[in-house]
Design a protein around this motif. Sequence first.
Motif, PDB file in Angstrom:
ATOM      1  N   VAL A 130      -4.801  -9.771 -31.768  1.00 32.26           N
ATOM      2  CA  VAL A 130      -6.082  -9.493 -32.410  1.00 32.26           C
ATOM      3  C   VAL A 130      -5.981  -8.372 -33.446  1.00 32.26           C
ATOM      4  CG1 VAL A 130      -7.447 -10.340 -30.477  1.00 32.26           C
ATOM      5  CG2 VAL A 130      -6.722  -7.964 -30.501  1.00 32.26           C
ATOM      6  N   VAL A 131      -5.081  -7.412 -33.237  1.00 34.37           N
ATOM      7  CA  VAL A 131      -4.980  -6.276 -34.160  1.00 34.37           C
ATOM      8  C   VAL A 131      -4.551  -6.737 -35.550  1.00 34.37           C
ATOM      9  CG1 VAL A 131      -3.638  -4.196 -34.679  1.00 34.37           C
ATOM     10  CG2 VAL A 131      -4.626  -4.507 -32.413  1.00 34.37           C
ATOM     11  N   ALA A 132      -3.602  -7.666 -35.611  1.00 34.01           N
ATOM     12  CA  ALA A 132      -3.115  -8.140 -36.907  1.00 34.01           C
ATOM     13  C   ALA A 132      -4.224  -8.775 -37.735  1.00 34.01           C
ATOM     14  CB  ALA A 132      -1.984  -9.148 -36.707  1.00 34.01           C
ATOM     15  N   TYR A 133      -5.268  -9.294 -37.064  1.00 33.01           N
ATOM     16  CA  TYR A 133      -6.357  -9.970 -37.775  1.00 33.01           C
ATOM     17  C   TYR A 133      -7.597  -9.098 -37.914  1.00 33.01           C
ATOM     18  CZ  TYR A 133      -3.370 -14.013 -37.240  1.00 33.01           C
ATOM     19  OH  TYR A 133      -2.296 -14.865 -37.317  1.00 33.01           O
ATOM     20  N   LEU A 134      -7.725  -8.062 -37.082  1.00 39.00           N
ATOM     21  CA  LEU A 134      -8.843  -7.129 -37.215  1.00 39.00           C
ATOM     22  C   LEU A 134      -8.556  -6.020 -38.219  1.00 39.00           C
ATOM     23  CD1 LEU A 134     -10.002  -6.541 -33.510  1.00 39.00           C
ATOM     24  CD2 LEU A 134     -11.286  -7.700 -35.314  1.00 39.00           C
ATOM     25  N   ALA A 135      -7.355  -5.474 -38.155  1.00 32.65           N
ATOM     26  CA  ALA A 135      -7.030  -4.274 -38.932  1.00 32.65           C
ATOM     27  C   ALA A 135      -7.158  -4.451 -40.443  1.00 32.65           C
ATOM     28  CB  ALA A 135      -5.620  -3.799 -38.575  1.00 32.65           C
ATOM     29  N   PRO A 136      -6.840  -5.617 -41.032  1.00 31.70           N
ATOM     30  CA  PRO A 136      -6.949  -5.723 -42.498  1.00 31.70           C
ATOM     31  C   PRO A 136      -8.323  -5.444 -43.056  1.00 31.70           C
ATOM     32  CG  PRO A 136      -5.598  -7.518 -41.653  1.00 31.70           C
ATOM     33  CD  PRO A 136      -6.188  -6.808 -40.457  1.00 31.70           C
ATOM     34  N   ARG A 137      -9.362  -5.581 -42.248  1.00 28.65           N
ATOM     35  CA  ARG A 137     -10.706  -5.323 -42.776  1.00 28.65           C
ATOM     36  C   ARG A 137     -10.855  -3.887 -43.252  1.00 28.65           C
ATOM     37  NH1 ARG A 137     -14.541  -7.349 -38.035  1.00 28.65           N
ATOM     38  NH2 ARG A 137     -13.233  -5.789 -36.996  1.00 28.65           N
ATOM     39  N   ALA A 138     -10.286  -2.942 -42.497  1.00 32.11           N
ATOM     40  CA  ALA A 138     -10.362  -1.541 -42.903  1.00 32.11           C
ATOM     41  C   ALA A 138      -9.493  -1.267 -44.117  1.00 32.11           C
ATOM     42  CB  ALA A 138      -9.945  -0.629 -41.748  1.00 32.11           C
ATOM     43  N   THR A 139      -8.505  -2.122 -44.363  1.00 32.36           N
ATOM     44  CA  THR A 139      -7.654  -1.967 -45.539  1.00 32.36           C
ATOM     45  C   THR A 139      -8.319  -2.546 -46.775  1.00 32.36           C
ATOM     46  OG1 THR A 139      -5.650  -2.067 -44.184  1.00 32.36           O
ATOM     47  CG2 THR A 139      -5.406  -2.556 -46.524  1.00 32.36           C
ATOM     48  N   TYR A 140      -8.863  -3.738 -46.645  1.00 35.13           N
ATOM     49  CA  TYR A 140      -9.490  -4.387 -47.789  1.00 35.13           C
ATOM     50  C   TYR A 140     -10.834  -3.736 -48.153  1.00 35.13           C
ATOM     51  CZ  TYR A 140      -6.145  -8.267 -47.429  1.00 35.13           C
ATOM     52  OH  TYR A 140      -5.010  -9.036 -47.406  1.00 35.13           O
ATOM     53  N   VAL A 141     -11.703  -3.598 -47.157  1.00 43.78           N
ATOM     54  CA  VAL A 141     -13.044  -3.048 -47.413  1.00 43.78           C
ATOM     55  C   VAL A 141     -13.413  -2.112 -46.269  1.00 43.78           C
ATOM     56  CG1 VAL A 141     -15.441  -3.587 -47.976  1.00 43.78           C
ATOM     57  CG2 VAL A 141     -13.658  -5.251 -48.495  1.00 43.78           C
ATOM     58  N   PRO A 142     -13.014  -0.838 -46.330  1.00 44.08           N
ATOM     59  CA  PRO A 142     -13.356   0.091 -45.242  1.00 44.08           C
ATOM     60  C   PRO A 142     -14.860   0.287 -45.146  1.00 44.08           C
ATOM     61  CG  PRO A 142     -12.393   1.255 -47.127  1.00 44.08           C
ATOM     62  CD  PRO A 142     -12.230  -0.201 -47.407  1.00 44.08           C
ATOM     63  N   ASP A 143     -15.370   0.284 -43.908  1.00 43.09           N
ATOM     64  CA  ASP A 143     -16.804   0.424 -43.697  1.00 43.09           C
ATOM     65  C   ASP A 143     -17.232   1.870 -43.492  1.00 43.09           C
ATOM     66  OD1 ASP A 143     -15.636   0.836 -41.279  1.00 43.09           O
ATOM     67  OD2 ASP A 143     -16.839  -0.609 -40.155  1.00 43.09           O
TER      68      ASP A 143
END
Length: 882
Positions: free
Chosen positions: A736-749
């Motif tokens: 799950v980390v490999a698919y969750l973590a990119p969100r903070a890289t692409y568009v940090p909230d």
Amino acid sequence: MSAHAHVAQAAATTHARAPVSLLLMAASGFAGLGYQIVWTQQSALALGHESAAVLAVVAAFFGGLSAGALTLGPRIERSRDPRRWYVGCELLIAVWSLVLIALMAPFSAWLLRMTGVSPMPGWQWGIAFSGTFLALLPATAAMGATLPAMERMTAQLRDAGRSIALLYASNTLGAVIGVLAAAFWLVPLFGLARTAAFCVVLNLLCALMSCIAFPRDAALPAAPAAQAPSRRIVLLRLAATGLLGIGYEVLVVRVLAQVAEDTVYTFAMLLAVYLVSSAAGAALYQRSRTRGYAAGQGAQWRGEAVGERLLCALALACLIGTATLWGAQDVRQWVLEVAGASMAVAIGAEALPALLAFALPALLMGALFSHLCARASECGISFGRAIGVNTLGAAMAPLLLGVLALPAAGPKLALLSISFGYLLLVARHAWRRPAFALPAAGAATLAIWAPALAFIDVPDGGRIISYQDGVMASVSVVEDGDGIARLHINNRQQEGSSATLRVDGRQGLLPVLLHPAPQRALFLGLGTGITAATAALDPNLRVDAVELLPEVIAASGHFLSEFEGGIPNPRLQRLAADARRYVRASTHRYEVIVSDNFHPARSGSGSLYTVEHFSAVRQRLSDDGVFCQWLPLHQLDLETLRSIVKSFLAAYPGGFAMLASNSLETPVLGLIGRGDDGRFDVAALRARALDASFEQRLAEVGIEDEFALWGSFVSGPQALQRFAANAPANTDDHPVVAYLAPRATYVPDSSPRERLMELLGELALQPAELVEPPQESGWSSRLAAYWVARDLFIEAGRDVMPASDVRTMLAQVREPLLAVLRTSPDFRPAYDPLLRMAAALSAIDEAAARALLAQLADIQPARPEASRVLDEIGAASSHTER
């Protein structure tokens, strides 16, 4: 029935089955790419992410496809019942995939033991290739035979021109859908095993549908065999174009890794762009070929002219695609600036440079492959043999172009060699034509005049200290105008700098200080090497540092030579190996294991945060050993952090959390686990003997006393359990980390400081949870007050704006820091800055400086620094008066 009626009936039946055959090929392509993604990830988890292992697995997959097409294809071509072969292949894929779901883990463990701890590249390649090849062979061989079998089931009469183009296009389009579905839906939601099971269902459905839609047919008449020279030329071109086509893909993906974020979504989008262009090329070729036959131009499509034109066009297309790579970074940045911030835009910004580099070359690759397969059929070569030869060439591409050519010649020359390779396949009589001369001249011009195909951001006044292209990444060390050197992987991922010695040193020393008598430590991940080198300053400690990329080990020498004064520390050993594989293969036990703060969104890094990896690390710990997993809170969101914490606690239920420093911009959280899941013994740690030089190093990184050590902790087991209670665990099967973590890289909230403050608000700790307190009265209350002061200190720094003028800076921080010190006089991070500002202030406002120092002395009368600075100010004032 007349012969004409037979022909008409066969044609009508073929056209009626065409939609079904295309659907089956699409489903088969979907399942094939799904299996490839699953098996590649599973193999990498066990065999390692070293280039030898990763590329060997890719080669083994292609090798299995080739073996199946070469061995089964001719039999299918001669068979009077090709449907039986197709159904058998689909069933074999499904059955063997179920076998692999059960046996892949123990088989991979056996391969790991065969590989060893520090294998030579050749041995590692051989084990990874042969083991994976044999394990996957029943399924991959059957996959390689499905396309020839379906072509044989739906073939039209030979005088209409047999072609595999439309089936190939449909199969490839299904693969596009498969890779996108696996990356964005199946694996994130269901995990690897269930994704494989979903593909098994597709194979079974394909077998069932083919039985319903395709009754047993008689074999078609054999095609007349052509002359041997024509056969050899066609087979040579099939093998060479397989090598060059996959080689181009491997090299372009490697170059674009320097521009993109290198996440699981990055690879999925790049592969999808390549495959959809190939499918479009095959479909366009089939459309043009069908029109040609309808217009009575079949003889033209059977000749060599079409192939010659496609080869020249493909050489030019690869040249154009290569040329677009120099502007890939600007294209990506332009998309982000124009379209705004969102995850879809960020992924699209990575896809556009890939589209520019892949669209035209892959389009022509799909057309050329279809044409060569048709030519092979006209020469009496079965489609199975044609596909097998082409796939065999593709299997050789990762080794020849990715492992050998790219590091030796660099990306530019390696890519230009692709264009030259296509031109060498053109018949000599066409070498003087403009279609040949144009790409040849263009490739020669770029080879001589174009700059290196490397992306290195050099700041104003800076310089490049070192740069090296490796098989898996490029590694650079760049110095800015202030003399600060930074180590980068693929120009994006910073692995440390000469300006972070204090924090890097703390990450090495804090875990080491938590063991009363460490003799051997293991560091997973090297970076600049400062973290491991700082720990190795302990004269009683031997340090093994494991790093995946050999180029990083070489680049770390720049930082270590300055840190060690040019004399290498014999207690520090740097090893080139995959961290996961090393932990599983090693038999050593360590008192301390420290895992670097790997960027969780980068491809492969998520596997270092799984339950299985944390459990394997525990097997390497001594009974009273300490494991520290550092986490870059500035590079992951709290949802991803919860999953990592959940996975860590599965292996270390008594785990703790600490901060590496009080930084707001780059906060680093450490998860601490003990081999015995117990508390720490303050008295035992106090009894540890430290020499003077090592104590001085501790003070230099801000560990002046034991409160600086224990005060770094922020949470105990109970609070961590609450924090991660509802999060899914990150496992090898469900990454799950490999698919969750990119969100903070692409568009940090949120910003790193906001995440840190929210995290501290959810965590809690009591001294009795952490340690067995010493006997002296008040020690536990002092530690609790230190934790409160730390949180106040971090909160006070949230709104501070840096200023060069000491009076402006002091106006912001004076009262908040004094309030922190009143809470805990032991809190040096608030005391020391005020002391330095008072010394600086004395030159312009002596009275204000004296007043501040007096306050510091009142708060902490036992500390002599404030009185000493007051004396220095008085002495300087007396000297000025005289």
